[in-house]
Design an enzyme around this catalytic site. Structure first.
Site, PDB file in Angstrom:
ATOM      1  CB  CYS A   1      -0.905  -0.020   1.226  1.00  0.00           C
ATOM      2  SG  CYS A   1      -1.924   1.456   1.386  1.00  0.00           S
TER       3      CYS A   1
ATOM      4  CB  CYS B   1      -0.503   2.025   5.731  1.00  0.00           C
ATOM      5  SG  CYS B   1      -1.280   0.522   5.102  1.00  0.00           S
TER       6      CYS B   1
ATOM      7  CB  CYS C   1      -5.354  -0.557   2.322  1.00  0.00           C
ATOM      8  SG  CYS C   1      -4.130  -0.959   3.582  1.00  0.00           S
TER       9      CYS C   1
ATOM     10  CB  CYS D   1      -4.159   2.984   5.813  1.00  0.00           C
ATOM     11  SG  CYS D   1      -4.072   2.899   4.014  1.00  0.00           S
TER      12      CYS D   1
ATOM     13  CB  CYS E   1      -9.438  -3.731 -11.917  1.00  0.00           C
ATOM     14  SG  CYS E   1      -9.037  -2.481 -13.131  1.00  0.00           S
TER      15      CYS E   1
HETATM   16 ZN   LIG Z   1      -2.825   0.961   3.477  1.00  0.00          ZN
END
Ligand SMILES: [Zn+2]
Length: 198
Positions: free
Chosen positions: A114, A117, A163, A166, A186
């Protein structure tokens, strides 16, 4: 008050032990507090809650399942940390132009984290050429690490992927992917950070 010196001595020792136990618990509480606190110190935009994620090394090795406080930051903090594109995509659910991102045509082995984070999200092992112009995967690296939600924007119903750690918007999942899952995650390149396998 005490019959003998021995008895008084016993009571004093017990008192000291009691203090030590309380002291240790207090110290543990402080450690726990300071471990959990930093992520939410900066005026939380939303109430943080505990989530479960699976941690991976940069080499893609599964390490452990952990409980962690969700990463919560203000709009200004995210804006400072991210590029304008990454900010609009991850924090405001924008979508990058097809074929414009840096990862749709990347075939290197590695891990996608990510951008906000560092939570591990996808492995190159599940990446495939979807022809869409967006990096596409048939599975996340761990089901715990991403979350699905209903997205009824733009006059259609889609399943958005974010995610877990976060809450960054990452992209959408569709059911026209290849085996074995027949799913197509995607993603937006700008929501990811690629870590090349050494
Ligand atoms: Zn994250």
């Amino acid at each position: 008050m005490f019959d003998t010196d021995v008895e008084r001595d016993k009571v004093q020792k017990a008192g000291r032990r009691g203090f030590l136990v309380v002291g240790a618990a207090a110290a543990a509480g402080v450690v726990l507090w300071s471990w959990r606190r930093p992520k939410v110190l900066a005026v939380a935009a939303a109430a943080p809650h505990e989530v479960t994620i699976v941690q991976f090394s940069d080499a893609g090795k599964e390490l452990q399942k952990v409980h962690a406080m969700q990463v919560v930051k203000t709009e200004d903090e995210w804006r400072k940390q991210l590029s304008p594109a990454a900010f609009e995509i991850t924090r405001h659910a924008d979508t990058e132009m097809a074929f414009s991102g840096q990862y749709w045509n990347l075939h290197d082995k590695g891990l996608y984290r990510c951008i906000c984070c560092e939570n591990a999200l996808f492995s190159s092992e599940t990446k495939f050429d979807s022809g869409t112009g967006w990096p596409s995967f048939w599975a996340p690296i761990a089901k715990e690490n991403v979350r699905e939600s209903r997205d009824a924007s733009l006059g259609m119903v889609r399943t958005a992927i974010s995610c877990t750690l976060c809450d960054a918007h990452l992209g959408h999942v569709f059911d026209d992917g290849p085996p074995p899952t027949h799913l197509r995650y995607c993603m937006n390149s700008a929501a990811l950070r690629f870590v090349k396998q050494a």
